[in-house]
Motif scaffolding. Structure first.
Motif, PDB file in Angstrom:
ATOM      1  N   ARG A  15       0.834  -1.210   0.000  1.00  0.00           N
ATOM      2  CA  ARG A  15       0.000   0.000   0.000  1.00  0.00           C
ATOM      3  C   ARG A  15       0.865   1.256   0.000  1.00  0.00           C
ATOM      4  O   ARG A  15       0.559   2.234  -0.671  1.00  0.00           O
ATOM      5  CB  ARG A  15      -0.948  -0.011   1.203  1.00  0.00           C
ATOM      6  N   GLY A  18       1.840   2.214  -3.268  1.00  0.00           N
ATOM      7  CA  GLY A  18       0.735   2.593  -4.154  1.00  0.00           C
ATOM      8  C   GLY A  18       0.124   1.442  -4.920  1.00  0.00           C
ATOM      9  O   GLY A  18      -0.601   1.658  -5.891  1.00  0.00           O
ATOM     10  N   LEU A  19       0.396   0.225  -4.501  1.00  0.00           N
ATOM     11  CA  LEU A  19      -0.153  -0.943  -5.189  1.00  0.00           C
ATOM     12  C   LEU A  19      -1.540  -1.274  -4.658  1.00  0.00           C
ATOM     13  O   LEU A  19      -1.753  -1.292  -3.446  1.00  0.00           O
ATOM     14  CB  LEU A  19       0.762  -2.143  -4.986  1.00  0.00           C
ATOM     15  N   PRO A  20      -2.480  -1.542  -5.547  1.00  0.00           N
ATOM     16  CA  PRO A  20      -3.815  -1.943  -5.081  1.00  0.00           C
ATOM     17  C   PRO A  20      -3.764  -3.365  -4.549  1.00  0.00           C
ATOM     18  O   PRO A  20      -3.026  -4.210  -5.055  1.00  0.00           O
ATOM     19  CB  PRO A  20      -4.668  -1.864  -6.354  1.00  0.00           C
ATOM     20  N   CYS A  21      -4.530  -3.628  -3.526  1.00  0.00           N
ATOM     21  CA  CYS A  21      -4.565  -4.953  -2.904  1.00  0.00           C
ATOM     22  C   CYS A  21      -5.993  -5.472  -2.873  1.00  0.00           C
ATOM     23  O   CYS A  21      -6.941  -4.688  -2.790  1.00  0.00           O
ATOM     24  CB  CYS A  21      -4.010  -4.881  -1.481  1.00  0.00           C
ATOM     25  N   ALA A  22      -6.113  -6.781  -2.958  1.00  0.00           N
ATOM     26  CA  ALA A  22      -7.429  -7.427  -2.935  1.00  0.00           C
ATOM     27  C   ALA A  22      -7.364  -8.653  -2.040  1.00  0.00           C
ATOM     28  O   ALA A  22      -6.293  -9.199  -1.785  1.00  0.00           O
ATOM     29  CB  ALA A  22      -7.844  -7.846  -4.339  1.00  0.00           C
ATOM     30  N   HIS A  43     -10.039  -0.533   4.912  1.00  0.00           N
ATOM     31  CA  HIS A  43      -9.591   0.522   3.998  1.00  0.00           C
ATOM     32  C   HIS A  43      -8.374   0.125   3.166  1.00  0.00           C
ATOM     33  O   HIS A  43      -8.015   0.810   2.217  1.00  0.00           O
ATOM     34  CB  HIS A  43      -9.253   1.788   4.799  1.00  0.00           C
ATOM     35  N   PHE A  45      -8.000  -2.532   1.222  1.00  0.00           N
ATOM     36  CA  PHE A  45      -8.268  -3.381   0.065  1.00  0.00           C
ATOM     37  C   PHE A  45      -9.202  -2.704  -0.934  1.00  0.00           C
ATOM     38  O   PHE A  45     -10.278  -2.247  -0.582  1.00  0.00           O
ATOM     39  CB  PHE A  45      -8.854  -4.719   0.522  1.00  0.00           C
ATOM     40  N   ALA A  46      -8.764  -2.700  -2.188  1.00  0.00           N
ATOM     41  CA  ALA A  46      -9.566  -2.123  -3.267  1.00  0.00           C
ATOM     42  C   ALA A  46     -10.660  -3.091  -3.716  1.00  0.00           C
ATOM     43  O   ALA A  46     -11.641  -2.670  -4.323  1.00  0.00           O
ATOM     44  CB  ALA A  46      -8.664  -1.768  -4.450  1.00  0.00           C
ATOM     45  N   GLU A  70     -11.371  -7.295 -10.738  1.00  0.00           N
ATOM     46  CA  GLU A  70     -11.859  -6.139  -9.972  1.00  0.00           C
ATOM     47  C   GLU A  70     -10.780  -5.078  -9.795  1.00  0.00           C
ATOM     48  O   GLU A  70     -11.098  -3.899  -9.645  1.00  0.00           O
ATOM     49  CB  GLU A  70     -12.423  -6.586  -8.620  1.00  0.00           C
ATOM     50  N   LEU A  71      -9.520  -5.492  -9.832  1.00  0.00           N
ATOM     51  CA  LEU A  71      -8.421  -4.527  -9.769  1.00  0.00           C
ATOM     52  C   LEU A  71      -8.062  -4.003 -11.163  1.00  0.00           C
ATOM     53  O   LEU A  71      -7.191  -3.149 -11.294  1.00  0.00           O
ATOM     54  CB  LEU A  71      -7.179  -5.170  -9.143  1.00  0.00           C
ATOM     55  N   CYS A  78      -0.373  -9.758 -10.903  1.00  0.00           N
ATOM     56  CA  CYS A  78      -0.741  -9.818  -9.491  1.00  0.00           C
ATOM     57  C   CYS A  78       0.195 -10.775  -8.750  1.00  0.00           C
ATOM     58  O   CYS A  78       0.799 -11.649  -9.354  1.00  0.00           O
ATOM     59  CB  CYS A  78      -2.180 -10.329  -9.345  1.00  0.00           C
TER      60      CYS A  78
END
Length: 118
Positions: A15, A18-22, A43, A45-46, A70-71, A78
């Motif tokens: 995070r 700046g990496l999106p996480c799921a 907050h 997880f995207a 979804e990302l 990923c």
């Protein structure tokens, strides 16, 4: 409920970069949401994909593929983190690189690649 320190550290590093996480979980949405709320991690997880949104659980790749979608990322872009054989198999079936947890206390390790049998 206690988070796994190695996984939590990886999440915070991702995070911060700046990496999106799921989350791609075989558990129910109710259980996942309750856990995230208890750990104050909602907050982070995207996307959250659970067994409730999939037809086939791990080791099928569906939960990981849906999380990548979804990302808006291709699965190969990923990194999956899982602690179970079915999760590792599902991530590999989704064409994702995968890290796993092992040992006590748990640490992140890169599992060996699957070997083709001649």
């Amino acid at each position: 409920m206690q988070p796994v320190p190695a996984t939590l550290a990886l999440l915070h590093q991702a995070r911060a970069a700046g990496l999106p996480c799921a989350i791609a979980s075989s558990a129910s949405r109710r259980l996942v949401t309750t856990g995230l709320r208890a750990l104050n991690l909602e907050h982070m997880f995207a996307a959250v994909v659970t067994a409730d949104e999939t037809s086939h659980g791990k080791p099928a790749p569906e939960v990981f593929l849906r999380a990548a979608a979804e990302l808006a990322l291709p699965p190969a872009a990923c990194l999956a983190v899982d602690d179970a054989h079915d999760g590792i198999a599902a991530a590999r079936a989704a064409s994702m690189p995968v890290l796993t947890l092992t040992g006590t206390p748990p640490v992140l390790v890169i599992p060996p690649p699957e070997r083709a049998v001649p």
